[in-house]
Scaffold this active site. Sequence first.
Site, PDB file in Angstrom:
ATOM      1  N   LYS A  25       9.352 -34.072  -4.655  1.00 51.22           N
ATOM      2  CA  LYS A  25       9.030 -33.105  -5.721  1.00 51.22           C
ATOM      3  C   LYS A  25       9.795 -31.793  -5.518  1.00 51.22           C
ATOM      4  O   LYS A  25      10.395 -31.263  -6.446  1.00 51.22           O
ATOM      5  CB  LYS A  25       7.523 -32.821  -5.732  1.00 51.22           C
ATOM      6  N   ASN A  26       9.749 -31.283  -4.296  1.00 53.78           N
ATOM      7  CA  ASN A  26      10.316 -29.946  -4.090  1.00 53.78           C
ATOM      8  C   ASN A  26      11.842 -29.928  -4.051  1.00 53.78           C
ATOM      9  O   ASN A  26      12.454 -28.870  -3.985  1.00 53.78           O
ATOM     10  CB  ASN A  26       9.710 -29.301  -2.837  1.00 53.78           C
ATOM     11  N   CYS A  82       0.068 -23.548  -7.799  1.00 52.30           N
ATOM     12  CA  CYS A  82      -1.176 -23.622  -7.030  1.00 52.30           C
ATOM     13  C   CYS A  82      -1.645 -22.228  -6.648  1.00 52.30           C
ATOM     14  O   CYS A  82      -0.826 -21.355  -6.330  1.00 52.30           O
ATOM     15  CB  CYS A  82      -0.936 -24.436  -5.746  1.00 52.30           C
ATOM     16  N   ARG A 113       1.496 -14.715  -4.776  1.00 52.78           N
ATOM     17  CA  ARG A 113       2.809 -15.377  -4.616  1.00 52.78           C
ATOM     18  C   ARG A 113       3.839 -14.554  -5.381  1.00 52.78           C
ATOM     19  O   ARG A 113       4.254 -14.924  -6.484  1.00 52.78           O
ATOM     20  CB  ARG A 113       2.749 -16.818  -5.111  1.00 52.78           C
ATOM     21  N   ASP A 172       2.567 -27.145   3.763  1.00 50.23           N
ATOM     22  CA  ASP A 172       2.157 -28.198   2.819  1.00 50.23           C
ATOM     23  C   ASP A 172       1.463 -29.367   3.521  1.00 50.23           C
ATOM     24  O   ASP A 172       0.843 -30.197   2.852  1.00 50.23           O
ATOM     25  CB  ASP A 172       3.370 -28.724   2.033  1.00 50.23           C
ATOM     26  N   ARG A 205       0.369 -33.601 -10.008  1.00 53.77           N
ATOM     27  CA  ARG A 205       1.500 -32.674  -9.932  1.00 53.77           C
ATOM     28  C   ARG A 205       2.498 -33.123  -8.863  1.00 53.77           C
ATOM     29  O   ARG A 205       3.694 -32.830  -8.973  1.00 53.77           O
ATOM     30  CB  ARG A 205       1.018 -31.260  -9.579  1.00 53.77           C
TER      31      ARG A 205
HETATM   32  C1  EPZ Z   1       7.952 -23.707  -1.834  1.00 55.45           C
HETATM   33  O1  EPZ Z   1       7.243 -22.725  -2.557  1.00 55.45           O
HETATM   34  C2  EPZ Z   1       7.284 -25.011  -2.163  1.00 55.45           C
HETATM   35  N1  EPZ Z   1       7.374 -25.258  -3.588  1.00 55.45           N
HETATM   36  C3  EPZ Z   1       5.838 -24.976  -1.722  1.00 55.45           C
HETATM   37  O2  EPZ Z   1       5.314 -26.260  -1.956  1.00 55.45           O
HETATM   38  C4  EPZ Z   1       5.765 -24.657  -0.232  1.00 55.45           C
HETATM   39  O3  EPZ Z   1       4.411 -24.503   0.152  1.00 55.45           O
HETATM   40  C5  EPZ Z   1       6.530 -23.382   0.080  1.00 55.45           C
HETATM   41  O4  EPZ Z   1       7.896 -23.478  -0.436  1.00 55.45           O
HETATM   42  C6  EPZ Z   1       6.624 -23.062   1.561  1.00 55.45           C
HETATM   43  O5  EPZ Z   1       7.248 -24.107   2.242  1.00 55.45           O
HETATM   44  C7  EPZ Z   1       8.489 -25.756  -4.103  1.00 55.45           C
HETATM   45  O6  EPZ Z   1       9.479 -25.990  -3.421  1.00 55.45           O
HETATM   46  C8  EPZ Z   1       8.492 -26.057  -5.555  1.00 55.45           C
HETATM   47  P1  EPZ Z   1       8.282 -19.492  -0.547  1.00 55.45           P
HETATM   48  P2  EPZ Z   1       7.855 -21.250  -2.729  1.00 55.45           P
HETATM   49  O7  EPZ Z   1       8.997 -18.632  -1.525  1.00 55.45           O
HETATM   50  O8  EPZ Z   1       9.308 -21.350  -2.926  1.00 55.45           O
HETATM   51  C9  EPZ Z   1       6.370 -15.179   0.212  1.00 55.45           C
HETATM   52  C10 EPZ Z   1       3.611 -27.826  -2.420  1.00 55.45           C
HETATM   53  O9  EPZ Z   1       2.434 -28.077  -2.080  1.00 55.45           O
HETATM   54  N2  EPZ Z   1       7.289 -14.671  -0.829  1.00 55.45           N
HETATM   55  O10 EPZ Z   1       9.052 -20.071   0.581  1.00 55.45           O
HETATM   56  O11 EPZ Z   1       7.030 -20.582  -3.754  1.00 55.45           O
HETATM   57  C11 EPZ Z   1       5.299 -16.052  -0.368  1.00 55.45           C
HETATM   58  O12 EPZ Z   1       4.229 -15.302  -0.910  1.00 55.45           O
HETATM   59  C12 EPZ Z   1       4.038 -26.422  -2.522  1.00 55.45           C
HETATM   60  O13 EPZ Z   1       4.442 -28.693  -2.734  1.00 55.45           O
HETATM   61  C13 EPZ Z   1       7.351 -13.323  -1.096  1.00 55.45           C
HETATM   62  O14 EPZ Z   1       6.654 -12.511  -0.479  1.00 55.45           O
HETATM   63  O15 EPZ Z   1       7.524 -20.666  -1.308  1.00 55.45           O
HETATM   64  C14 EPZ Z   1       4.902 -16.891   0.805  1.00 55.45           C
HETATM   65  O16 EPZ Z   1       4.012 -16.189   1.604  1.00 55.45           O
HETATM   66  C15 EPZ Z   1       3.121 -25.413  -2.937  1.00 55.45           C
HETATM   67  N3  EPZ Z   1       8.189 -12.895  -2.080  1.00 55.45           N
HETATM   68  C16 EPZ Z   1       6.214 -17.076   1.573  1.00 55.45           C
HETATM   69  O17 EPZ Z   1       7.079 -16.049   1.083  1.00 55.45           O
HETATM   70  C17 EPZ Z   1       8.967 -13.762  -2.791  1.00 55.45           C
HETATM   71  O18 EPZ Z   1       9.726 -13.299  -3.685  1.00 55.45           O
HETATM   72  C18 EPZ Z   1       6.893 -18.417   1.395  1.00 55.45           C
HETATM   73  O19 EPZ Z   1       7.056 -18.685   0.019  1.00 55.45           O
HETATM   74  C19 EPZ Z   1       8.901 -15.131  -2.515  1.00 55.45           C
HETATM   75  C20 EPZ Z   1       8.049 -15.576  -1.518  1.00 55.45           C
END
Ligand code: EPZ
Length: 419
Positions: A22-23, A116, A121, A307, A399
């Site tokens: 998915k990701n 989610c 986020r 995850d 999803r």
């Molecule tokens: C990706 O989400 C995945 N989703 C998530 O998968 C996964 O949990 C996550 O990466 C972490 O591995 C997809 O790939 C579609 P991040 P993403 O930006 O990109 C903070 C699942 O169950 N942050 O790496 O949204 C954020 O709040 C899911 O399949 C900022 O502060 O994750 C978090 O604490 C849900 N500012 C951390 O970084 C930003 O602009 C990591 O988030 C962006 C992120």
Amino acid sequence: MSYYEIQGGRPLEGRLTVQGAKNSVLPILAAALLAPGEGVIENCPDLSDVSTTLDILRLLGCRAQREGDKVTIDATALGRCAIPESLMREMRSSVIFLGALLARLGEAELFYPGGCQLGPRPIDLHLAALRTLGAEILEDQGCLCCRRSRKGLRGREICLSMPSVGATENAMLAACGCGGTTTIVGAAREPEIVDLQNFLRSMGARIQGAGSSLITVEGGAPLHPARYRVMGDRMAAATYLCAAAAATGDVELTGAEGDTLTAVLSCLEQAGCEIHRGENLIALRCRGPLRGIPPVRTAPYPGFPTDAQAVLMAALAGGEGSTMFVENMFESRYGHVDELRRMGAEIQIDGRVALVTGVGRLRGAALRGTDLRGAAALAVAALGAEGVSTLSQLRHIRRGYEHFPENLRSLGAEIRELP
Ligand code: EPZ
């Protein structure tokens, strides 16, 4: 509202091919709009998040058609750059269209994404990265109007203060449409980022470094559509492995690489499972109750993936011994814990820390999914529990998991979907 009925306590045995990731596929589908012409994405899982992404592509003017696990995208007629709020709210990864549209059309108009509920986020890193490349972004009541500045988009150095997966992907896509060289310093290193890089390369992009924290994009290369096979879903693999660990059994998963799941496999081994890794294959055998293991701290790749936190916790809650979990990635990713407690689980939460004390065996209960991985975790717990459980709010499962009950049934689980 349909729900699953799960009879726990049946060992899982057999072989399963894991769905496409998915990701990976979500950013890859967004990237497909970078070039006019018809491309094909193979191993594309049939998930509601994928359907939403295809709806977005169609709305933007692309042709998008699924046949089995192949999706054909023709982005020749891409003409619109606005995505309505209703579609943006469906999932977090809709934000990746920002970088893709900016690269192809020089403008994008969309809303803050949904997804989610795991705590705040923000998308500040995404926006900062795109601004660095020369995008002007106006934010007005949740709407983001983004267009290239009069000087155009130029490759620059982007420094990410944390290795955000989505911000790295957005920067990679936007950088493909910039003149000059972009370097992404502090990039996320997840295997899905490598998959996106491989797809972009197959389209003709000059990009390297994915898998390390420094990614370089030589922008402006003419891109063409491509045929590409998406990698296997390591989180779906982790879920089926944890299910077999919770219910005991002997399962062999094909289509996923053990190397992308080292942190999870090592926890399962410490808990008493036998793991065998081959090329494109992961096998797990679990004969007895799981043991408590050293603290599990979620971290960016190659650390323990957030995850997989819920599914591993669900398996260990029905084992013996204690395990501490520390959720470092998201502020609020313990939504499944209250539901596990209904099954008799002993879990204490203090902020980001959850202390799980194995109770030997969980009891079946009426459960509600709270988020994607949380819902999958409840299914894992139910498969190992004594008695019957019901699990509702299946939209979360859909999803991210293709043919979830069918796959589990093929391993011998007693799970059926009722209307
Ligand atoms: C990706 O989400 C995945 N989703 C998530 O998968 C996964 O949990 C996550 O990466 C972490 O591995 C997809 O790939 C579609 P991040 P993403 O930006 O990109 C903070 C699942 O169950 N942050 O790496 O949204 C954020 O709040 C899911 O399949 C900022 O502060 O994750 C978090 O604490 C849900 N500012 C951390 O970084 C930003 O602009 C990591 O988030 C962006 C992120």
